[in-house]
Write a protein that holds these residues in place. Structure first.
Motif, mmCIF file in Angstrom:
data_model
loop_
_atom_site.group_PDB
_atom_site.id
_atom_site.type_symbol
_atom_site.label_atom_id
_atom_site.label_comp_id
_atom_site.label_asym_id
_atom_site.label_seq_id
_atom_site.Cartn_x
_atom_site.Cartn_y
_atom_site.Cartn_z
ATOM 1 N N VAL A 43 0.842 -1.192 0.000
ATOM 2 C CA VAL A 43 0.000 0.000 0.000
ATOM 3 C C VAL A 43 0.881 1.247 0.000
ATOM 4 O O VAL A 43 1.791 1.374 0.817
ATOM 5 N N ASP A 45 0.697 5.783 -0.778
ATOM 6 C CA ASP A 45 -0.166 6.898 -0.375
ATOM 7 C C ASP A 45 -1.494 6.892 -1.128
ATOM 8 O O ASP A 45 -2.533 7.206 -0.567
ATOM 9 N N ARG A 65 -5.792 3.087 -2.491
ATOM 10 C CA ARG A 65 -5.624 2.874 -1.047
ATOM 11 C C ARG A 65 -6.995 2.910 -0.363
ATOM 12 O O ARG A 65 -7.272 2.136 0.539
ATOM 13 N N GLU A 66 -7.856 3.807 -0.824
ATOM 14 C CA GLU A 66 -9.201 3.931 -0.267
ATOM 15 C C GLU A 66 -9.977 2.618 -0.400
ATOM 16 O O GLU A 66 -10.672 2.199 0.527
ATOM 17 N N VAL A 68 -8.711 -0.414 -0.550
ATOM 18 C CA VAL A 68 -8.130 -1.360 0.406
ATOM 19 C C VAL A 68 -8.715 -1.132 1.798
ATOM 20 O O VAL A 68 -9.080 -2.072 2.498
ATOM 21 N N GLU A 69 -8.829 0.133 2.172
ATOM 22 C CA GLU A 69 -9.377 0.458 3.492
ATOM 23 C C GLU A 69 -10.864 0.123 3.576
ATOM 24 O O GLU A 69 -11.321 -0.443 4.568
ATOM 25 N N GLU A 70 -11.630 0.454 2.528
ATOM 26 C CA GLU A 70 -13.068 0.172 2.534
ATOM 27 C C GLU A 70 -13.357 -1.325 2.578
ATOM 28 O O GLU A 70 -14.300 -1.766 3.229
ATOM 29 N N ASP A 72 -11.290 -3.496 3.774
ATOM 30 C CA ASP A 72 -10.556 -4.048 4.907
ATOM 31 C C ASP A 72 -9.654 -5.197 4.457
ATOM 32 O O ASP A 72 -9.635 -6.271 5.058
ATOM 33 N N ALA A 74 -6.289 -7.357 3.761
ATOM 34 C CA ALA A 74 -5.047 -7.675 4.454
ATOM 35 C C ALA A 74 -4.594 -9.047 3.973
ATOM 36 O O ALA A 74 -5.397 -9.813 3.426
#
Length: 93
Positions: A43, A45, A65-66, A68-70, A72, A74
């Protein structure tokens, strides 16, 4: 380490889960879908690289990146890689 028999049972369980979930959710036009585990995640910026081992194939997708965060995401998380032409779409089941 997982023994071969244990891995085979896991693959059969996952296949059964896949069959049960085929009719759930909104209709999609992407037909080539691989439910597999994230094996690597890099990941930055703005962008991220998601690697998925789909049997003998390594599927790599560049997403934000957004996303990946939404989602979740890993390493070790189960995802669905949907491949259409040259695009790879990554979803959570």
């Amino acid at each position: 380490m997982i023994d071969g028999a244990g891995l085979a049972r896991l693959a059969q369980e996952r296949a059964a889960e896949d069959e049960r979930s085929v009719d759930s959710g909104p209709p999609i036009s992407v037909r080539n879908a691989f439910t597999r585990i994230v094996t690597a995640l890099t990941v930055d910026d703005v962008v991220a690289q998601v690697e998925i081992q789909a049997r003998p194939h390594r599927v790599v997708s560049l997403v934000t990146r957004e996303a990946v965060e939404e989602l979740d995401l890993a390493v070790g998380v189960t995802v669905i890689a949907r491949v259409k032409s040259t695009s790879v779409h990554v979803d959570r089941p």
